[in-house]
Design a protein around this motif. Structure first.
Motif, short mmCIF file in Angstrom:
data_model
loop_
_atom_site.label_atom_id
_atom_site.label_comp_id
_atom_site.label_asym_id
_atom_site.label_seq_id
_atom_site.Cartn_x
_atom_site.Cartn_y
_atom_site.Cartn_z
N LYS A 14 30.54 -30.68 -2.15
CA LYS A 14 29.87 -31.46 -1.12
C LYS A 14 29.59 -32.86 -1.64
N ARG A 15 29.63 -33.79 -0.72
CA ARG A 15 29.35 -35.18 -1.07
C ARG A 15 27.99 -35.28 -1.76
N GLY A 16 27.98 -36.03 -2.85
CA GLY A 16 26.73 -36.21 -3.59
C GLY A 16 26.59 -35.30 -4.80
N GLN A 17 27.41 -34.25 -4.85
CA GLN A 17 27.36 -33.34 -5.99
C GLN A 17 28.13 -33.91 -7.17
N ASN A 18 27.83 -33.39 -8.33
CA ASN A 18 28.57 -33.76 -9.54
C ASN A 18 29.64 -32.72 -9.82
N VAL A 19 30.76 -33.17 -10.34
CA VAL A 19 31.83 -32.25 -10.72
C VAL A 19 32.36 -32.62 -12.10
N THR A 20 32.85 -31.62 -12.80
CA THR A 20 33.43 -31.84 -14.12
C THR A 20 34.75 -31.11 -14.23
N PHE A 21 35.75 -31.81 -14.73
CA PHE A 21 37.07 -31.23 -14.92
C PHE A 21 37.37 -31.19 -16.42
N ARG A 22 38.18 -30.22 -16.79
CA ARG A 22 38.54 -30.08 -18.20
C ARG A 22 40.05 -30.19 -18.37
N CYS A 23 40.45 -30.77 -19.48
CA CYS A 23 41.87 -30.87 -19.82
C CYS A 23 42.05 -30.45 -21.28
N ASP A 24 42.96 -29.53 -21.49
CA ASP A 24 43.35 -29.14 -22.85
C ASP A 24 44.76 -29.65 -23.11
N PRO A 25 44.90 -30.63 -23.98
CA PRO A 25 46.23 -31.20 -24.24
C PRO A 25 47.05 -30.29 -25.15
N ILE A 26 48.27 -30.65 -25.35
CA ILE A 26 49.10 -29.99 -26.36
C ILE A 26 48.46 -30.26 -27.71
N SER A 27 48.36 -29.24 -28.52
CA SER A 27 47.44 -29.26 -29.66
C SER A 27 47.67 -30.41 -30.65
N GLU A 28 48.88 -30.79 -30.91
CA GLU A 28 49.09 -31.85 -31.90
C GLU A 28 49.09 -33.25 -31.31
N ARG A 81 27.72 -37.89 -8.24
CA ARG A 81 27.45 -38.33 -6.86
C ARG A 81 28.78 -38.54 -6.10
N THR A 82 29.55 -37.48 -6.01
CA THR A 82 30.88 -37.61 -5.43
C THR A 82 30.84 -38.19 -4.02
N GLU A 83 31.90 -38.91 -3.70
CA GLU A 83 32.10 -39.52 -2.39
C GLU A 83 33.42 -39.00 -1.82
N GLN A 84 33.57 -39.12 -0.51
CA GLN A 84 34.79 -38.62 0.11
C GLN A 84 36.02 -39.34 -0.44
N GLY A 85 35.87 -40.57 -0.81
CA GLY A 85 36.98 -41.33 -1.38
C GLY A 85 37.42 -40.84 -2.74
N ARG A 110 42.91 -30.52 -8.06
CA ARG A 110 42.78 -31.12 -6.73
C ARG A 110 41.32 -31.07 -6.29
N LEU A 111 40.75 -32.24 -6.10
CA LEU A 111 39.35 -32.34 -5.67
C LEU A 111 39.28 -32.68 -4.20
N THR A 112 38.49 -31.91 -3.48
CA THR A 112 38.21 -32.19 -2.08
C THR A 112 36.70 -32.35 -1.93
N VAL A 113 36.30 -33.50 -1.45
CA VAL A 113 34.88 -33.78 -1.22
C VAL A 113 34.62 -33.71 0.29
#
Lengths: 114, 116
Positions: A14-28, A81-85, A110-113
């Motif tokens: 929902k708009r206004g919420q915080n979100v966190t994404f994680r990325c695990d790269p190739i180890s080296e 504080r996510t926005e629709q944009g 894929r993030l949808t606000v």
């Protein structure tokens, strides 16, 4: 080696919420990139890490966005504080070196606000 | 600032035929790298081919080849003997040789349809 992995694959918030994404790269891989991709567009650069140091940030990365790469391993991208944009695909990529070294991409979050 | 332009939002090709995707870029640097990436629907981007600007010889990878014209700042991708699996978005990308400014700059992509 399973390649670059991103979690979650999809996030609806929902708009206004915080979100966190994680990325695990190739180890080296010491270089890690975050990109944003909207429908019909190419990936737009957000930020870049070499090991744990954040070396470059795009103007697109407003103060609501923050990225970290503690210990030079996985990385997180937080949007406050996510926005629709902010709705977009967030791509992570890693590479072993500069120059002609290719970047390996994850499948994206894929993030949808709403 | 470096910019990458792909002027063909959509292209189509008959299976087994040849298609060329266009890409131009703008830079003031003399040393850089160019890439073509493929993004199949709902799948991750993968590298198709790469070219070093200091090399005059055009890169080739099996059915994929490039026409690199440094003076014209043009970097087109030719796909020969097109296959159904070639259907995807194709992105042209530029990367500086500067070890600090290390990001990839992407074009807006060309959607390729392969007609059986």
């Amino acid at each position: 080696d399973t390649g670059v992995s991103q979690d979650p694959r999809h996030k609806i918030t929902k708009r206004g919420q915080n979100v966190t994404f994680r990325c695990d790269p190739i180890s080296e891989h010491n270089r890690l990139y975050w990109y944003r991709q909207t429908l019909g567009q190419g990936p737009e650069f957000l930020t870049y890490f070499q090991n744990e140091a954040q070396l470059e940030k795009s103007r697109l990365l407003s103060d609501r966005f923050s990225a970290e790469r503690p210990k030079g391993s996985f990385s997180t991208l937080e949007i406050q504080r996510t926005e629709q944009g902010d709705s977009a695909m967030y791509l992570c990529a890693s590479s072993l070196g500069p120059g002609n070294t290719e970047a390996f991409f994850g499948q994206g979050t894929r993030l949808t606000v709403v | 600032a470096q910019t990458v332009t792909q002027s063909q939002p959509e292209m189509s090709v008959q299976e087994a035929e040849t298609v060329t995707l266009s890409c131009t870029y703008d830079t003031s640097e003399s040393d850089y790298y160019l890439f073509w990436y493929k993004q199949p629907p709902s799948r991750q981007m993968i590298l198709v081919i790469r070219q070093e600007a200091y090399k005059q010889q055009n890169a080739t990878e099996n059915r994929f080849s490039v026409n690199f014209q440094k003076a014209a700042k043009s970097f087109s991708l030719k796909i020969s003997d097109s296959q159904l699996g070639d259907a995807a978005m194709y992105f042209c990308a530029y990367r500086t040789d500067d070890v600090t400014g290390n990001q990839f700059y992407f074009g807006t992509g060309t959607s390729l349809t392969v007609i059986p």
